[in-house]
Design an enzyme around this catalytic site. Structure first.
Site, PDB file in Angstrom:
ATOM      1  N   ASP A 282       0.551  -1.298   0.316  1.00 46.27           N
ATOM      2  CA  ASP A 282       0.233   0.289  -0.228  1.00 46.27           C
ATOM      3  C   ASP A 282       0.764   1.487  -0.063  1.00 46.27           C
ATOM      4  OD1 ASP A 282      -1.876   1.433   0.037  1.00 46.27           O
ATOM      5  OD2 ASP A 282      -3.074   0.884   1.420  1.00 46.27           O
TER       6      ASP A 282
HETATM    7  C1  BGC Z   1      -5.077   2.944   0.187  1.00 51.04           C
HETATM    8  C2  BGC Z   1      -5.167   1.863  -0.453  1.00 51.04           C
HETATM    9  C3  BGC Z   1      -5.012   2.791  -2.896  1.00 51.04           C
HETATM   10  C4  BGC Z   1      -3.544   3.936  -2.075  1.00 51.04           C
HETATM   11  C5  BGC Z   1      -3.201   4.402  -3.418  1.00 51.04           C
HETATM   12  C6  BGC Z   1      -4.151   4.099  -0.205  1.00 51.04           C
HETATM   13  O1  BGC Z   1      -3.640   5.011   0.752  1.00 51.04           O
HETATM   14  O2  BGC Z   1      -4.783   2.922   1.584  1.00 51.04           O
HETATM   15  O3  BGC Z   1      -6.868   1.486  -1.151  1.00 51.04           O
HETATM   16  O4  BGC Z   1      -5.198   2.215  -3.984  1.00 51.04           O
HETATM   17  O5  BGC Z   1      -3.416   4.576  -1.399  1.00 51.04           O
HETATM   18  O6  BGC Z   1      -3.917   5.202  -3.895  1.00 51.04           O
END
Ligand code: BGC
Length: 756
Positions: A282
């Site tokens: 993530d």
């Molecule tokens: C979120 C993800 C997301 C990623 C990219 C993160 O903060 O937890 O779900 O895909 O950002 O935008």
């Protein structure tokens, strides 16, 4: 264009298919042989030029230079064929091997045609509709050059304080698994090389929805038994459905953050579940292991790679430290090769080696994005997501020529229709409720008054307004707003109040400890009731709310979530009776936050609470019943349904056979309607404590008024399996009770015996 890239093209055969990683792809192997250590490390980095939502402390810098230097495997936060072509050309023309980029995006509930938030769409219990919505999302996103989606989010959530409950399918592992499968089929289709399909990502692996106290990014600590029985099934279903990638979660699992957790990313995911795609972190979750307390950037990056993480989102820990770790013998080149192989295989599956520009057709955006059909589907999905929580008298549906007082801060408000995690959507394109009502009922006499601010608390509003003005505090005083609404209400036949949460009151980093409707709006509701006119509450939220007080008022309540770009039209379709609501809750609504975590599939404990009375030394509360305010599976209709003749085809189920459980469902009311018929089973005795009931099947049926249909579920021993304390997936013989109803809150209708 580089020669080696051309030679790669020549090697690639037409008609690529989803090959298993174990069966190595010769073209990828050829390419790997040519790659230096640095080039392999380069593939492991996912950067963002910053066009999207930066959810972490870091944003990528000098992205163009890094692509040209071969330091980037994928990009996100960039869209449109022209921009993406430029990036792809840097990768293809300016690097030695010309390896194209993956282009990712968070297409969580639609791309530009924003669908309802996922918790809403889940409430339709309509797998075909969910699949179609995902298909449209993929069609639009790929038209804009994107080939990799960071969706579906399948985290089981039983804590409505957690804002990201909005992004998933709710609390149930069985339903969550069906939805995961439908979404992946919608995104990936049958053939990933088709320009309208894209890679899907199941996230957030794992257990992110169980963050302690519902606070985002918080610790998770859970027994393996619970993981396997209650939280893992949707991830596993996604893997079985062939999802291309997995995103590791921010939280720790058993004391090791998911992004560095070998048990999770290798032992379970690869060895036990045979996942053959790639794992992406993530947003900066590798770097965040420093804050978790696991060492410096070099240490946590090595930990992540060795655990089985293949791609580092934004953090550049892989990029900046893995070379050094190889030199120091902390990581082997072979481990890096494994990760690079998985990224290259994904590119191969997409057909990017054959044609890096396959998603970049300048004609497509105009044709495929926000088309009439797409908006039509969004309108349908929204109307199917609404849940009629409470009926009061026969206020709903409204006559199309009524005199209506439309009040509430969310009634004429474009900024809050799309809901959380719609960064690719455009709020200005959304249809507010007022406009939709005028479209559908041009003869209605609608008078609008805002009536209240979403919240009067300026410091709260500031936190919510990070991505735009979601909570606007009116120049007029709260008293003046209220007075205007009362005046409008007095001259109407019926009051429709649109109340609840602003978009950014749920979603990422939007946990709440008070999940009631904000005070300013509660006051408006009470004043509306005092006028003595019939009141309909249209409740907008990204989570189950504590509406104990409102449920006690003489009002009808329709839960509309954040309905997406077609919000107003869909709402009008339902309140004026063009569509009879059929949604059912997929997460339990509590009486108060003290009951949380709350879910229907509980265990009895050794001291089951007697109902309804309190009893000392039993598992109950002094100040509230155990039962929720509104149960999982609940949702009313303008008509009524009666269940009868509920039975099993036999008394016993042999291990190698099946049993049929059926019910007659009759539409006994005055409207045609749809009903979600649900089957729950209770394993009465087994080696690990069973839940009191578990959803094992559902069917959505359509019944004309007066019509009866028999609904039949076929159950095999496979459906009765659970994980025992050795974590083996088994069934055990004995008695199973069952019931079929339109809610989880029902009594058992019968039982059968599983005999081995
Ligand atoms: C979120 C993800 C997301 C990623 C990219 C993160 O903060 O937890 O779900 O895909 O950002 O935008």
């Amino acid at each position: 264009m580089r020669k080696i890239y051309l030679s790669v093209i020549l090697l690639v055969c037409m008609g690529t298919s989803l090959l298993k990683a174990q069966e190595q792809i010769p073209e990828v192997e050829e390419l790997l042989k040519k790659m230096s250590l640095e080039e392999k490390i380069g593939q492991l980095n996912l950067l963002t030029p910053g066009g999207g939502v930066a959810t972490g402390a870091v944003v990528s810098k000098n992205v163009e230079d890094k692509i040209k230097a071969g330091n980037v495997g994928g990009l996100f936060g960039v869209s449109g064929p022209e921009k993406i072509r430029m990036a792809q050309e840097y990768a293809v023309n300016d690097t030695r091997l010309g390896i194209p980029l993956l282009i990712g995006s968070d297409v969580i509930h639609g791309y530009k045609t924003t669908f309802p938030i996922p918790l809403g769409t889940a409430s339709s219990w309509d797998m075909e509709l969910i699949k179609e919505s995902a298909k449209v999302a993929a069609k639009e996103a790929t038209a804009d050059g994107i080939n990799w989606n960071f969706s579906p989010m399948v985290d089981i959530a039983r804590d409505p304080r957690w804002g990201r409950i909005a992004e998933g399918a709710g609390e149930d592992p069985y339903l969550g698994s069906q939805i995961a499968k439908a979404m992946i089929q919608g995104y990936q289709g049958e053939d990933l090389t088709k320009p309208e399909t894209m890679l899907a990502t199941v996230k957030h692996f794992a257990l992110y929805g169980a963050s302690e106290a519902g606070r985002d990014y918080n610790t998770v600590d859970m027994s393996r038994l619970r993981m396997f029985n209650e939280y893992f099934p949707p991830y596993k279903a996604a893997i079985d459905a062939g999802v291309a990638s997995v995103m590791s979660s921010f939280n720790d699992v058993d004391g090791i953050p998911a992004s560095g957790n070998k048990w999770l990313l290798t032992d379970l995911l690869r060895d036990r579940w045979n996942f053959d795609g790639f794992v992406v972190s993530d947003y900066t979750s590798v770097n965040e292991m420093i804050a978790h307390g696991l060492g410096d950037l070099q240490a946590v990056s090595a930990l992540a790679l060795k655990a089985g993480l293949d791609m580092d989102m934004v953090g550049e820990g892989f990029l900046t430290t893995l070379g050094k770790s190889v030199k120091e013998g902390k990581v082997s080149e072979a481990e890096i090769t494994i990760a690079a192989r998985r990224i290259l295989e994904a590119k191969y599956k997409l057909g990017l080696f054959e044609d890096p520009y396959r998603y970049l057709d300048n004609e497509r955006p105009e044709k495929d994005i926000l088309s009439k059909e797409n908006r039509k589907l969004a309108r349908k999905a929204a109307s199917r997501s609404f849940v009629l929580l409470k009926k009061h008298k026969n206020t709903l549906p409204l006559a199309k020529n009524s005199k209506i007082a439309l009040v509430g801060p969310l009634a004429n408000n474009k900024n809050n229709m799309l809901g959380t995690w719609a960064p690719t959507g455009d709020p200005s394109l959304s249809i507010p409720i007022l406009e939709g009502m005028k479209n559908v009922a041009p003869n209605a006499k609608i008078k609008y008054a805002k009536g209240a601010n979403i919240s009067n608390d300026t410091s709260f509003a500031k936190k919510v307004n990070v991505f735009g003005e979601r909570i606007s505090i009116d120049d007029r005083s709260p008293e003046a707003l209220l007075k205007e609404a009362i005046e409008v209400a007095k001259t109407s036949d019926v009051i429709v109040a649109v109340v609840g949460e602003a978009t950014e009151m749920s979603g990422e980093a939007a946990s709440r400890t008070n999940i009631q409707i904000p005070d300013s709006q509660k006051k408006l509701i009470k004043e509306m009731v005092k006028t003595g006119k019939p009141v309909v509450l249209l409740l907008m939220s990204g989570r189950p709310l504590d509406i104990s007080e409102e449920m006690g008022l003489p009002v009808s309540i329709l839960q509309i979530w954040h309905p997406g770009v077609e919000a107003g039209n869909a709402v009008a379709d339902v309140i004026f009776g063009d569509y009879n609501p059929s949604g059912k809750l997929t997460a339990t609504w509590p009486r108060n936050v003290g009951q949380i975590p709350i879910y229907y599939s509980v265990k009895t404990t050794g001291r089951p609470a007697p109902t309804p009375a309190f009893a000392k030394f039993k598992s109950n509360y002094l100040d509230a019943p155990n039962s929720p305010l509104i149960p999982f599976g609940h949702g009313l209709s303008y008509t009524s349904f009666e269940y009868s003749d509920i039975k099993a085809s036999q008394d016993t189920l042999q291990v190698d056979s099946s049993i049929e459980i059926s019910a007659k469902v009759t539409n006994t009311g005055d409207y045609d309607g749809e009903e979600v018929v649900q089957l729950y089973i209770h394993d009465k005795v087994r080696s690990v404590t069973p839940p009191v009931k578990e959803l094992k099947g559902f069917k959505k049926i359509s019944l004309k008024k007066g019509e009866t249909q028999t609904v039949t579920f076929t159950i095999t021993p496979e459906d009765l399996k659970f994980y025992n304390s050795q974590l083996e997936h088994v069934y055990e013989s004995g008695e199973f009770e069952f019931f079929i109803d339109g809610t989880s809150d029902s009594d058992f209708d019968g039982s059968f015996e599983l005999v081995e």
